[in-house]
Design an enzyme around this catalytic site. Structure first.
Site, short mmCIF file in Angstrom:
data_model
loop_
_atom_site.label_atom_id
_atom_site.label_comp_id
_atom_site.label_asym_id
_atom_site.label_seq_id
_atom_site.Cartn_x
_atom_site.Cartn_y
_atom_site.Cartn_z
N THR A 176 0.83 -1.19 0.00
CA THR A 176 0.00 0.00 0.00
C THR A 176 0.87 1.25 0.00
O THR A 176 2.08 1.19 0.21
CB THR A 176 -0.89 0.07 1.25
OG1 THR A 176 -0.04 0.25 2.41
CG2 THR A 176 -1.72 -1.18 1.42
N ASP A 177 0.25 2.37 -0.21
CA ASP A 177 0.82 3.67 0.12
C ASP A 177 0.54 3.89 1.60
O ASP A 177 -0.08 3.05 2.26
CB ASP A 177 0.18 4.77 -0.75
CG ASP A 177 1.13 5.90 -1.05
OD1 ASP A 177 1.96 6.21 -0.18
OD2 ASP A 177 1.03 6.50 -2.13
#
Length: 656
Positions: A176-177
């Protein structure tokens, strides 16, 4: 991991090079590769295992905030840059992370909006740069904040499992970010293809993670199979072993000196990425003007220092990088005025660095042999607002009244040269045809050596060979898509017709077309050779794992060759470009970039260029068959110096 396109956001002794968009403007695979090698070496040198780049999202809209981190408006050019960047970074021993997967083409409402994209467009435009990253062996991929067709990217089974891991055969891990949204599946996003969640919580300031203890509980409850957990761990560890990070890898040390001689490469790419757009009467190179006026805040320094604004969230002095998490601290920043003074120390120079003091600008310019006017436009990531621009640019005007500044100077000086430091295209119609504006130098954002790179081009130490990686229009409404400030459902209704393909299809004349750029010399093309007039497809795209990366699709099929001659008086580099014109039945854009090269020639010298085409060059994505197909019919093949300047043309007929 480090959240930067460069070697981390705050190392004390690292380089701050040119942007992705300037790298694309070189149209030079070797320089793309060398930049990747240097980035990888700096990341590794400070002990970073995973470098969160490159950004390979498309410049779908001209004002999107992070366009400067990516490689422009064409998937082929972006894909070549992605391949070389990943190859270079990982050759230095750091794991690259291609981002943001997928359809993250604006900043406004990026954590809420849904990018709604049809299947063919997704494959032929937005997936292609990721395909090239996977082809280069990229270790990791970052999913994006936005939704894709109304499902968040980091819990999107279709994009993560079907497209990335099945069609492309990606064997690394998906991360993910920071503080990403997974509102529907949460921890069970692991079943949708997510392998890693960034350290920290599910929101800024939160300590609650989707994984960690929550993942343990999900496995124990049978919500996430142990086999899936094994697969997640295998993907993460295999990337670590792939890059040899299990032995003698540097410990984290953000104070390590990792610049090496990278400033030389930064300056070289700065010059090679500079695009000469106008040069009336051979105004440039400058030679030895008796007096010079240097005008515009963009020619100077930030009095508070180049790193005084958090993540570069201001526009004071020369613009050498956009803002946001994709930035790094400058070890130093060479401004144009200082570089000019150093280059011609005995030449009288008058300067005015206040963009809005038009009286002072005219006073400095009046009577000067040449007036150099510096203007800019900035953008970045959504968490910082600069001069009312929340990541994405509000419009396509030069900042700080730059248009008025150019007009005021041109009113009193008949040899006005405009230098643009910008994250993307500007509308310049108010002054571009003014006969007193004799030259236009598109410098982009060149990193720490900006001033020196500009001087190299202005005085001819470097013969400009940069080419536009996007279209510059006459009005903003000419572009097929705009930033949707309200977010919501963003439909990519232009489909395949992104950037120049839209202008070609709609018959819209740009100010400067994709691939355009002038030189201080001239080139002649001749002797186009297409080895066959008719070719059979010879089979079909295979099924199974990684069909989109099959050798049947991507191996060289045939090559197009031709001659280029330097017919001018200066040594220079030409960037020949190859475009395909598909048969009407393919329902494709009128012209599609499918090859380019760079050739350096001395005056009078000729050289051969050969550009290979694969079946993939001709393939389109069949939505009904769910595979790549090659439409039969006659294809035009032409080579030239831009997307609208054909020099040689031929054709080939493809049969079943």
């Amino acid at each position: 991991m480090r959240s930067s396109t460069f070697s981390g956001r705050n190392p004390s002794d690292a380089g701050d090079p040119h942007s992705g968009i300037n790298t694309a403007a070189t149209w030079n695979r070797d320089l793309m590769l060398q930049r990747g090698i240097a980035l990888g070496a700096e990341f590794k040198g400070v002990g970073v295992n995973v470098a969160l780049g490159p950004d390979v999202n498309m410049a779908r809209t001209p004002t999107a905030g992070r366009n400067w981190e990516g490689f422009g408006g064409d998937p082929y050019l972006s894909g070549e840059a992605a391949f070389q960047t990943v190859t270079g970074m990982q050759s230095s021993g750091v794991q690259a992370c291609a981002k943001h997967f997928i359809n993250n083409e604006q900043e406004h409402q990026r954590s809420e909006e849904s990018s709604n994209v049809d299947d063919r467009t997704e494959h032929e435009v937005y997936l292609h740069p990721f395909l090239k990253a996977v082809q280069a062996g990229v270790a990791s991929v970052m999913c994006s904040y936005n939704q894709e067709n109304n499902t968040y990217s980091c819990e999107n089974n279709h994009s993560l499992n079907q497209l990335l891991k099945m069609e492309l055969g990606f064997e690394g891990f998906v991360t993910t970010d920071w503080w990403v949204n997974q509102p529907k599946y949460g921890t069970e996003a692991a079943n949708k293809g997510l392998d890693m969640v960034m350290p920290g919580g599910d929101a800024y300031g939160s300590n609650i993670s989707y994984f960690g203890p929550a993942l343990v509980e999900a496995v124990q409850a049978g919500l996430v199979p142990e086999s899936r957990l094994d697969d997640m761990a295998t993907r993460i560890l295999s990337s670590w072993y792939l890059l040899g990070q299990d032995e003698n890898y540097p410990k984290v040390n953000l104070n390590a000196s990792v610049q090496a001689n990278h400033k030389t490469l930064i300056r070289e790419i700065g010059g090679a990425s500079t695009v000469l757009l106008k040069n009336t009467g051979k105004t440039l190179p400058l030679g030895s003007p008796s007096t010079i006026a240097v005008i515009g805040n963009d020619a100077g320094t930030n009095p508070a220092g180049p790193n005084s604004c958090t993540d570069k969230g201001c526009d004071v002095g020369v613009l050498a990088v956009g803002w946001g998490s994709g930035t790094a601290n400058f070890p130093y920043l060479v401004d144009p005025l200082s570089a000019i003074k150093a280059h011609v120390p005995k030449t009288p120079i008058a300067s005015s660095l206040n963009d809005t003091d038009l009286v002072a600008a005219q006073k400095a310019a009046k009577g000067a042999s040449v007036a150099l006017v510096f203007i800019n436009a900035d953008s970045g990531e959504d968490y910082i607002t600069v001069e009312g621009n929340e990541g994405d640019r509000n419009n396509m005007s030069a900042w700080h009244g730059g248009d008025a500044l150019v007009q005021s100077v041109a009113a009193v000086n008949k040899n006005t040269v405009v230098i643009v430091n910008s994250v993307g295209p500007l509308i310049m119609e108010s002054w571009i045809e003014n006969p007193n504006v004799t030259a236009l130098v598109w410098a982009g954002i060149q990193g720490q050596e900006a001033g020196n790179a500009i001087v190299d081009v202005l005085w001819g130490t470097v013969n400009p060979s940069g080419r536009l990686p996007y279209t510059i229009a006459k009005q903003q409404s000419d572009y097929p898509a705009q930033v949707i400030f309200a977010g919501g459902n963003i439909t990519y209704s232009e489909g395949l017709f992104v950037d120049y393909k839209w202008f070609d299809a709609k018959g819209i004349a740009p100010r400067y077309e994709f691939g355009f750029g002038l030189s201080y010399t001239t080139f002649q093309y001749s002797k186009l050779q297409i080895p066959v007039s008719t070719l059979s497809i010879g089979g079909s795209a295979p099924a199974g794992i990684a069909p989109s990366l099959s050798s049947w699709l991507h191996d060289d099929w045939f090559s197009v060759s031709f001659q280029v001659k330097n017919t001018g008086l200066k040594a220079g580099t030409e960037i020949p470009q190859l475009y395909l014109v598909a048969p009407t039945s393919a329902q494709s854009p009128p012209n599609q970039l499918r090859g380019f090269s760079n050739i350096n020639l001395q005056p009078g010298e000729s050289g051969s260029v050969s550009l290979a085409l694969s079946r993939y060059s001709f393939a389109t994505w069949s939505v009904t068959a769910q595979k790549w197909v090659i439409p039969t019919g006659t294809y035009g093949i032409w080579v030239g110096s831009s997307s609208r300047n054909s020099k040689l043309a031929g054709s080939i007929t493809i049969k079943a």
